[in-house]
Design a protein around this motif. Structure first.
Motif, PDB file in Angstrom:
ATOM      1  N   LEU A   8       0.839  -1.196   0.000  1.00 43.09           N
ATOM      2  CA  LEU A   8       0.000   0.000   0.000  1.00 43.09           C
ATOM      3  C   LEU A   8       0.879   1.252   0.000  1.00 43.09           C
ATOM      4  CD1 LEU A   8      -2.630  -1.264   2.580  1.00 43.09           C
ATOM      5  CD2 LEU A   8      -2.910  -1.093   0.093  1.00 43.09           C
ATOM      6  N   THR A   9       0.440   2.269  -0.692  1.00 43.73           N
ATOM      7  CA  THR A   9       1.209   3.496  -0.885  1.00 43.73           C
ATOM      8  C   THR A   9       1.702   4.095   0.422  1.00 43.73           C
ATOM      9  OG1 THR A   9      -0.152   3.945  -2.825  1.00 43.73           O
ATOM     10  CG2 THR A   9       1.174   5.757  -1.987  1.00 43.73           C
ATOM     11  N   MET A  26      -0.785  -1.026   9.793  1.00 47.30           N
ATOM     12  CA  MET A  26      -1.893  -0.077   9.678  1.00 47.30           C
ATOM     13  C   MET A  26      -1.417   1.363   9.850  1.00 47.30           C
ATOM     14  SD  MET A  26      -4.663  -2.201  11.916  1.00 47.30           S
ATOM     15  CE  MET A  26      -6.089  -1.267  11.415  1.00 47.30           C
ATOM     16  N   PRO A  27      -0.543   1.842   8.961  1.00 48.74           N
ATOM     17  CA  PRO A  27      -0.177   3.255   9.059  1.00 48.74           C
ATOM     18  C   PRO A  27      -1.404   4.121   8.778  1.00 48.74           C
ATOM     19  CG  PRO A  27       1.228   2.085   7.490  1.00 48.74           C
ATOM     20  CD  PRO A  27       0.134   1.159   7.887  1.00 48.74           C
ATOM     21  N   LYS A  32      -7.631   4.856   2.476  1.00 49.59           N
ATOM     22  CA  LYS A  32      -7.632   5.576   1.189  1.00 49.59           C
ATOM     23  C   LYS A  32      -6.889   4.787   0.124  1.00 49.59           C
ATOM     24  CE  LYS A  32      -7.917  10.131   3.305  1.00 49.59           C
ATOM     25  NZ  LYS A  32      -7.221  11.394   3.572  1.00 49.59           N
ATOM     26  N   ASP A  33      -5.789   4.124   0.513  1.00 50.46           N
ATOM     27  CA  ASP A  33      -5.050   3.305  -0.452  1.00 50.46           C
ATOM     28  C   ASP A  33      -5.933   2.183  -0.989  1.00 50.46           C
ATOM     29  OD1 ASP A  33      -2.759   4.823  -0.020  1.00 50.46           O
ATOM     30  OD2 ASP A  33      -1.883   3.393   1.387  1.00 50.46           O
ATOM     31  N   PHE A  63      -5.739   1.819  14.005  1.00 49.28           N
ATOM     32  CA  PHE A  63      -6.876   0.918  13.797  1.00 49.28           C
ATOM     33  C   PHE A  63      -8.225   1.629  13.866  1.00 49.28           C
ATOM     34  CE2 PHE A  63      -5.887   1.102  18.233  1.00 49.28           C
ATOM     35  CZ  PHE A  63      -7.122   1.279  18.828  1.00 49.28           C
ATOM     36  N   GLU A  64      -8.265   2.852  14.403  1.00 56.37           N
ATOM     37  CA  GLU A  64      -9.556   3.496  14.631  1.00 56.37           C
ATOM     38  C   GLU A  64     -10.359   3.689  13.346  1.00 56.37           C
ATOM     39  OE1 GLU A  64      -7.005   5.113  18.065  1.00 56.37           O
ATOM     40  OE2 GLU A  64      -6.725   4.827  15.919  1.00 56.37           O
ATOM     41  N   PHE A  65      -9.750   4.279  12.317  1.00 56.24           N
ATOM     42  CA  PHE A  65     -10.529   4.566  11.117  1.00 56.24           C
ATOM     43  C   PHE A  65     -10.952   3.321  10.352  1.00 56.24           C
ATOM     44  CE2 PHE A  65      -8.917   8.789  12.053  1.00 56.24           C
ATOM     45  CZ  PHE A  65     -10.116   9.487  12.025  1.00 56.24           C
TER      46      PHE A  65
END
Length: 145
Positions: A8-9, A26-27, A32-33, A63-65
């Motif tokens: 992932l970007t 999980m950065p 969005k990626d 992890f929240e979003f």
């Protein structure tokens, strides 16, 4: 044939499996990626053993979003794959960020001249946000994680 592992970007890896997609790491903003690449948002996430990149000041276990998006938009629960110790820490963090504190001690920021009955009823206000919007019952962390 599509790749089984996608970098992932913003960091982390999206892994296609027979059980569905799994994201490793999980950065911030990796939702969005996945969405911009037309990928199905995972419900299974592997929390890395090193949750913070101290050199870059980056949370690698944001992890929240993913949890909020899956629950409030897709109405799905997520699975965080981690150790018992990290799981306990995450649940404690999520308790505060989603549901707020269980008890509020009023700080000394209120003027001594302000009567206590004039203090805001923050617990009552928090209870409004502790309602599952789909069932109207009290929201529980286990409904999301």
């Amino acid at each position: 044939r599509k790749a089984h592992v996608i970098h992932l970007t913003r960091g982390g890896y999206y892994v296609r499996t027979r059980l569905g997609p799994i994201q490793v790491g999980m950065p911030p903003e990796t939702i969005k990626d996945s969405l911009s690449q037309g990928l199905t948002l995972p419900t299974n996430f592997v929390i890395p053993s090193e949750r913070f990149d101290m050199e870059n000041g980056l949370n690698l276990a944001e992890f929240e979003f993913p949890a909020y998006y899956n629950f409030f938009i897709l109405r799905k629960k997520i699975n965080l794959i981690t150790t018992k110790e990290i799981a306990a820490s995450i649940r404690e963090i999520f308790q505060e960020t989603l549901l707020g504190p269980e008890k509020i001690e009023f700080p000394k920021r209120f003027s001594e001249k302000c009567p206590k009955e004039a203090y805001p009823d923050l617990m009552k206000e928090l209870s409004f946000f502790r309602i599952n919007p789909f069932t109207r019952e009290t929201l529980q962390i286990d409904q999301i994680l």
